[in-house]
Write a protein that holds these residues in place. Structure first.
Motif, short mmCIF file in Angstrom:
data_model
loop_
_atom_site.label_atom_id
_atom_site.label_comp_id
_atom_site.label_asym_id
_atom_site.label_seq_id
_atom_site.Cartn_x
_atom_site.Cartn_y
_atom_site.Cartn_z
N UNK A 124 0.94 -0.89 0.34
CA UNK A 124 -0.06 0.23 0.19
C UNK A 124 0.92 1.10 -0.44
N UNK A 125 1.91 1.12 0.68
CA UNK A 125 2.71 1.98 0.54
C UNK A 125 3.44 2.39 -0.46
N UNK A 126 4.22 1.73 -1.52
CA UNK A 126 4.48 1.48 -3.16
C UNK A 126 3.63 2.27 -3.76
N UNK A 127 2.04 1.49 -3.10
CA UNK A 127 1.07 2.09 -4.42
C UNK A 127 1.16 3.76 -3.54
N UNK A 128 1.11 4.55 -2.60
CA UNK A 128 1.07 5.68 -2.28
C UNK A 128 2.24 6.79 -3.31
N UNK A 129 3.98 5.34 -3.56
CA UNK A 129 4.62 6.27 -4.34
C UNK A 129 4.07 6.73 -5.43
N UNK A 130 3.02 5.98 -6.46
CA UNK A 130 2.43 6.59 -6.97
C UNK A 130 1.60 8.06 -6.90
N UNK A 131 0.79 8.22 -6.24
CA UNK A 131 0.37 9.48 -5.51
C UNK A 131 0.84 10.49 -5.62
N UNK A 132 2.26 10.37 -4.77
CA UNK A 132 2.78 11.79 -4.26
C UNK A 132 3.18 12.76 -5.91
N UNK A 133 3.26 12.23 -7.14
CA UNK A 133 3.82 13.73 -8.52
C UNK A 133 2.38 13.96 -8.54
N UNK A 134 1.22 12.95 -8.32
CA UNK A 134 -0.02 14.27 -8.39
C UNK A 134 -0.08 14.90 -7.82
#
Length: 142
Positions: A124-134
């Motif tokens: 889940x934390x790895x998926x949050x890393x994809x959210x950071x640029x947005x």
């Protein structure tokens, strides 16, 4: 335990005192880049001033700093995502193997469940890393 804590505190204090002096030891002249090559398609699609695989031209009043920062954020978060996903998958395999190989031992079964739970949290934390640029683009108003 107190000895380890005191050593850690001493090393941390030394790092706080020494690292600024070391980082300022190199003169800044010539180290600031004058152009940036945009390598991420998401950056070039979302920012009209960024051109794919073309260097920003500071003389053309193009905001190269934002383009370069977004390009760096996308690159770093992609690496974090790939590494954390790989580690999470390996830990899920390890946790599943530990749980299956417990053979009725409640301690091993609990360890396997804990590893599986923490692995899913890591994913889940790895998926949050994809959210950071947005999130960065939202904060910058792009």
């Amino acid at each position: 335990m107190k000895k380890i804590l005191s050593i850690f505190a001493a090393v941390s204090l030394l790092a706080v005192l020494v690292l600024p002096a070391v980082s300022l030891a190199i003169p800044l002249s010539g180290t600031i880049p004058s152009s940036c090559t945009i390598t991420n398609q998401a950056v070039s699609d979302s920012v009209s001033s960024c051109v794919m695989n073309a260097a920003c031209d500071p003389s053309a009043n193009v905001d190269c700093g934002v383009c370069c920062m977004l390009n760096t954020v996308y690159t770093v978060t992609n690496w974090i995502f790939y590494i954390l996903t790989l580690v999470a998958v390996l830990m899920i395999i390890y946790g599943g193997f530990t749980y299956i190989a417990a053979a009725g031992d409640p301690a091993k079964a609990t360890k396997g469940k804990t590893v599986l739970t923490l692995s899913i949290i890591g994913l889940a934390i790895a998926l949050l890393a994809k959210f950071v640029p947005a999130l960065v683009k939202f904060v910058l108003g792009m």
